[in-house]
Design a protein around this motif. Structure first.
Motif, PDB file in Angstrom:
ATOM      1  N   MET A  23      -1.429  26.061  80.106  1.00 28.45           N
ATOM      2  CA  MET A  23      -1.149  26.052  79.726  1.00 28.45           C
ATOM      3  C   MET A  23      -0.701  27.902  79.823  1.00 28.45           C
ATOM      4  SD  MET A  23      -2.969  24.482  76.498  1.00 28.45           S
ATOM      5  CE  MET A  23      -4.404  25.329  77.553  1.00 28.45           C
ATOM      6  N   GLY A  24      -0.455  29.063  81.168  1.00 29.65           N
ATOM      7  CA  GLY A  24      -0.131  29.790  80.620  1.00 29.65           C
ATOM      8  C   GLY A  24       0.911  30.782  80.617  1.00 29.65           C
ATOM      9  N   SER A  25       1.648  29.420  81.511  1.00 30.68           N
ATOM     10  CA  SER A  25       3.314  30.122  81.659  1.00 30.68           C
ATOM     11  C   SER A  25       4.056  29.774  79.801  1.00 30.68           C
ATOM     12  CB  SER A  25       4.114  28.900  82.329  1.00 30.68           C
ATOM     13  OG  SER A  25       3.470  27.605  82.164  1.00 30.68           O
ATOM     14  N   SER A  26       3.823  28.791  79.493  1.00 31.05           N
ATOM     15  CA  SER A  26       3.645  28.859  77.487  1.00 31.05           C
ATOM     16  C   SER A  26       3.444  29.786  76.973  1.00 31.05           C
ATOM     17  CB  SER A  26       3.277  27.292  77.364  1.00 31.05           C
ATOM     18  OG  SER A  26       3.896  26.226  78.102  1.00 31.05           O
ATOM     19  N   ALA A  27       2.223  30.225  77.374  1.00 36.81           N
ATOM     20  CA  ALA A  27       0.912  31.194  76.403  1.00 36.81           C
ATOM     21  C   ALA A  27       2.446  32.688  77.319  1.00 36.81           C
ATOM     22  CB  ALA A  27      -0.043  31.536  76.920  1.00 36.81           C
ATOM     23  N   ILE A  28       2.323  32.669  78.049  1.00 35.73           N
ATOM     24  CA  ILE A  28       3.166  34.417  78.846  1.00 35.73           C
ATOM     25  C   ILE A  28       4.312  34.341  77.832  1.00 35.73           C
ATOM     26  CG2 ILE A  28       4.333  35.179  80.419  1.00 35.73           C
ATOM     27  CD1 ILE A  28       1.956  33.945  82.324  1.00 35.73           C
ATOM     28  N   ARG A  29       5.231  32.941  77.779  1.00 34.74           N
ATOM     29  CA  ARG A  29       6.228  33.083  77.106  1.00 34.74           C
ATOM     30  C   ARG A  29       6.140  33.647  75.601  1.00 34.74           C
ATOM     31  NH1 ARG A  29       7.198  28.356  80.610  1.00 34.74           N
ATOM     32  NH2 ARG A  29       9.213  28.704  81.900  1.00 34.74           N
ATOM     33  N   GLU A 273      -3.265  33.547  86.713  1.00 35.54           N
ATOM     34  CA  GLU A 273      -4.902  33.326  85.487  1.00 35.54           C
ATOM     35  C   GLU A 273      -4.466  32.849  84.696  1.00 35.54           C
ATOM     36  OE1 GLU A 273      -6.429  31.660  87.021  1.00 35.54           O
ATOM     37  OE2 GLU A 273      -6.190  31.929  89.506  1.00 35.54           O
ATOM     38  N   VAL A 274      -3.780  33.223  83.911  1.00 34.39           N
ATOM     39  CA  VAL A 274      -4.003  33.106  82.490  1.00 34.39           C
ATOM     40  C   VAL A 274      -4.366  32.074  81.602  1.00 34.39           C
ATOM     41  CG1 VAL A 274      -1.979  34.010  80.533  1.00 34.39           C
ATOM     42  CG2 VAL A 274      -2.098  35.578  81.936  1.00 34.39           C
ATOM     43  N   ASN A 275      -5.144  32.059  81.127  1.00 33.71           N
ATOM     44  CA  ASN A 275      -6.214  30.843  80.742  1.00 33.71           C
ATOM     45  C   ASN A 275      -6.376  31.397  78.740  1.00 33.71           C
ATOM     46  OD1 ASN A 275      -7.666  28.871  79.671  1.00 33.71           O
ATOM     47  ND2 ASN A 275      -8.620  28.306  81.258  1.00 33.71           N
ATOM     48  N   PRO A 276      -4.958  30.502  78.418  1.00 32.73           N
ATOM     49  CA  PRO A 276      -4.686  30.509  76.976  1.00 32.73           C
ATOM     50  C   PRO A 276      -6.738  29.310  76.196  1.00 32.73           C
ATOM     51  CG  PRO A 276      -3.462  29.814  77.682  1.00 32.73           C
ATOM     52  CD  PRO A 276      -4.644  29.528  78.656  1.00 32.73           C
ATOM     53  N   ILE A 277      -6.683  29.235  76.500  1.00 34.29           N
ATOM     54  CA  ILE A 277      -8.622  28.506  75.994  1.00 34.29           C
ATOM     55  C   ILE A 277      -9.191  29.436  75.974  1.00 34.29           C
ATOM     56  CG2 ILE A 277     -10.626  26.894  76.007  1.00 34.29           C
ATOM     57  CD1 ILE A 277      -8.577  24.530  77.011  1.00 34.29           C
ATOM     58  N   LEU A 278      -9.700  30.653  77.557  1.00 33.22           N
ATOM     59  CA  LEU A 278      -9.885  31.536  77.107  1.00 33.22           C
ATOM     60  C   LEU A 278     -10.002  32.707  76.559  1.00 33.22           C
ATOM     61  CD1 LEU A 278     -11.696  31.042  80.567  1.00 33.22           C
ATOM     62  CD2 LEU A 278     -12.976  30.036  78.639  1.00 33.22           C
ATOM     63  N   GLU A 280      -7.658  35.778  73.404  1.00 30.26           N
ATOM     64  CA  GLU A 280      -8.125  36.261  71.982  1.00 30.26           C
ATOM     65  C   GLU A 280      -6.926  36.840  71.862  1.00 30.26           C
ATOM     66  OE1 GLU A 280     -11.361  39.398  72.448  1.00 30.26           O
ATOM     67  OE2 GLU A 280     -12.784  37.826  73.730  1.00 30.26           O
ATOM     68  N   SER A 281      -6.525  35.799  71.304  1.00 32.80           N
ATOM     69  CA  SER A 281      -5.206  35.856  70.163  1.00 32.80           C
ATOM     70  C   SER A 281      -4.120  36.341  70.776  1.00 32.80           C
ATOM     71  CB  SER A 281      -5.370  36.902  69.113  1.00 32.80           C
ATOM     72  OG  SER A 281      -6.319  36.480  67.855  1.00 32.80           O
ATOM     73  N   ASN A 282      -4.663  34.963  72.021  1.00 28.43           N
ATOM     74  CA  ASN A 282      -2.912  35.377  73.375  1.00 28.43           C
ATOM     75  C   ASN A 282      -3.070  37.212  73.625  1.00 28.43           C
ATOM     76  OD1 ASN A 282      -1.401  33.759  74.357  1.00 28.43           O
ATOM     77  ND2 ASN A 282       0.436  34.277  73.588  1.00 28.43           N
ATOM     78  N   ARG A 283      -3.898  37.185  73.409  1.00 27.60           N
ATOM     79  CA  ARG A 283      -4.296  39.479  74.233  1.00 27.60           C
ATOM     80  C   ARG A 283      -3.610  39.476  75.729  1.00 27.60           C
ATOM     81  NH1 ARG A 283      -9.412  41.787  73.085  1.00 27.60           N
ATOM     82  NH2 ARG A 283      -9.003  43.230  74.690  1.00 27.60           N
ATOM     83  N   THR A 284      -4.405  38.603  76.016  1.00 31.14           N
ATOM     84  CA  THR A 284      -3.984  38.467  77.845  1.00 31.14           C
ATOM     85  C   THR A 284      -2.585  37.946  78.376  1.00 31.14           C
ATOM     86  OG1 THR A 284      -6.105  38.212  78.534  1.00 31.14           O
ATOM     87  CG2 THR A 284      -4.958  37.598  80.235  1.00 31.14           C
ATOM     88  N   ALA A 285      -2.403  37.088  77.975  1.00 26.91           N
ATOM     89  CA  ALA A 285      -0.563  36.900  77.996  1.00 26.91           C
ATOM     90  C   ALA A 285       0.238  38.051  77.486  1.00 26.91           C
ATOM     91  CB  ALA A 285      -0.315  35.619  77.094  1.00 26.91           C
ATOM     92  N   GLU A 286      -0.260  38.069  76.286  1.00 22.37           N
ATOM     93  CA  GLU A 286       0.915  39.350  75.388  1.00 22.37           C
ATOM     94  C   GLU A 286       1.082  40.878  76.656  1.00 22.37           C
ATOM     95  OE1 GLU A 286      -0.359  40.948  72.111  1.00 22.37           O
ATOM     96  OE2 GLU A 286       0.217  38.831  71.561  1.00 22.37           O
ATOM     97  N   ILE A 287      -0.477  40.931  78.045  1.00 20.56           N
ATOM     98  CA  ILE A 287      -0.311  42.067  79.033  1.00 20.56           C
ATOM     99  C   ILE A 287       0.318  41.597  79.976  1.00 20.56           C
ATOM    100  CG2 ILE A 287      -1.939  43.302  80.199  1.00 20.56           C
ATOM    101  CD1 ILE A 287      -3.972  42.707  78.373  1.00 20.56           C
ATOM    102  N   ALA A 288      -0.034  40.143  79.991  1.00 26.34           N
ATOM    103  CA  ALA A 288       1.008  39.815  80.897  1.00 26.34           C
ATOM    104  C   ALA A 288       2.495  39.986  81.076  1.00 26.34           C
ATOM    105  CB  ALA A 288       1.044  38.690  81.573  1.00 26.34           C
ATOM    106  N   ALA A 289       2.763  39.544  79.963  1.00 30.26           N
ATOM    107  CA  ALA A 289       4.270  39.560  79.553  1.00 30.26           C
ATOM    108  C   ALA A 289       5.011  41.219  79.956  1.00 30.26           C
ATOM    109  CB  ALA A 289       4.973  38.982  78.231  1.00 30.26           C
TER     110      ALA A 289
END
Length: 301
Positions: A23-29, A273-278, A280-289
């Motif tokens: 689900m990482g690609s969706s979270a980053i978008r 390696e962005v894992n939305p299940i793990l 917190e409030s999509n923080r890691t995906a935001e940093i990835a973007a």
């Protein structure tokens, strides 16, 4: 001329044991990737996601190289997407998925070109089916791309234009014993978190770029979000304490962008390696973007 970035998602979690990284690609978008890239001054074409069947629908097969046929299928298709984007004068940005997707990124980037790679990661990703303690291929992409061990006969995985002496790790901090020996015996250059502590992140990244760009047509940048400290990026499957800070990470990717402005070196990039299940409030995906945008030219001023 304005750069065009071709975004493609590879929502694959065959390479790891913990589910959710698909689900990482969706979270980053969802983390405003398009706005971040616009702020970097690039145009964006989103090619969507590759179709990847769920791991739960498949048998992992060989325990020393789990889901190898499935990973071959995904990475072969991804390599074509990456190579076609480059042929169209676009810069492919691959959104993972686990780090095994980098096999496809590297193969596509190196098609008809000599390349180097800068590898931002806590881990070495240089295990083989013969040495891996887990059989998880997300710990093997560099070994696969270089044809190490069993991968010597896996032609789909071999990045023919990738030069070992042009690979530079940045920020390593956890390696298996056999992996340490293999990296020491290789022609790759490894900068650990201790090097960053002693010298600072910008001089280390500048040296890594010198290594990666020497005598090649361009480079691939691979960013595993577990390179950051888990206090900064909690949504990863294999967190390791003592990683890069938020500001160090941005400084590192801004250094890549600065070199690219000077010499047009960046052929492709993946963010994995962005894992939305793990998370917190999509923080890691935001940093990835944000970090992808920094690598592609976003500046404070």
């Amino acid at each position: 001329m304005t750069r065009t970035v071709y975004v493609v998602g590879a929502p694959m979690d065959y390479g790891a044991d913990r589910r959710g990284v698909d689900m990482g690609s969706s979270a980053i978008r969802y983390a405003d990737l398009s706005d971040e890239l616009a702020a970097a001054g690039v145009e964006t074409v989103d090619g969507g996601d590759l179709l990847v069947p769920r791991a739960e629908e498949r048998d992992p097969g060989d325990e020393s190289a789990k889901f190898l046929p499935e990973i071959e299928d995904v990475c072969t298709r991804l390599a074509d997407e990456v190579a076609d984007a480059i042929d169209s004068d676009n810069t492919p940005l691959v959104l993972g998925g686990d780090h095994a997707v980098a096999i496809g990124s590297l193969v596509g980037c190196s098609r008809d070109a000599d390349i180097g790679a800068v590898w931002f990661d806590a881990h070495g990703d240089f295990n083989t089916p013969e040495t891996s303690p887990s059989g998880n291929i997300h710990g093997m992409p560099l070994a696969a791309a270089l044809g190490e061990g069993r991968f010597e006969t896996e032609e789909w995985a071999n990045a023919s234009g990738l030069r070992e002496e042009n690979i530079a790790y940045v920020g390593l901090r956890t390696l298996d014993d056999t992996e340490k020996d293999a990296i020491r015996a290789s022609d790759m250059t490894a900068y650990t978190m201790s090097d960053i502590d002693e010298r600072g992140v910008i001089p280390v990244v500048e040296d890594a770029l010198d290594v990666a760009t020497a005598g090649v047509d361009g480079i691939h940048v691979s960013l595993d979000l577990d390179w950051l400290d888990p206090d900064e990026a909690p949504g990863v499957g294999t967190p390791v304490r003592g990683g890069a800070t938020y500001r160090e990470a941005h400084a590192a990717l801004e250094t890549v962008a600065e070199r690219d402005r000077e010499a047009d070196i960046l052929r492709s990039m993946d963010v994995v390696e962005v894992n939305p299940i793990l998370d917190e409030s999509n923080r890691t995906a935001e940093i990835a973007a944000e970090l992808a945008a920094s690598a592609l030219g976003k500046r404070i001023l």
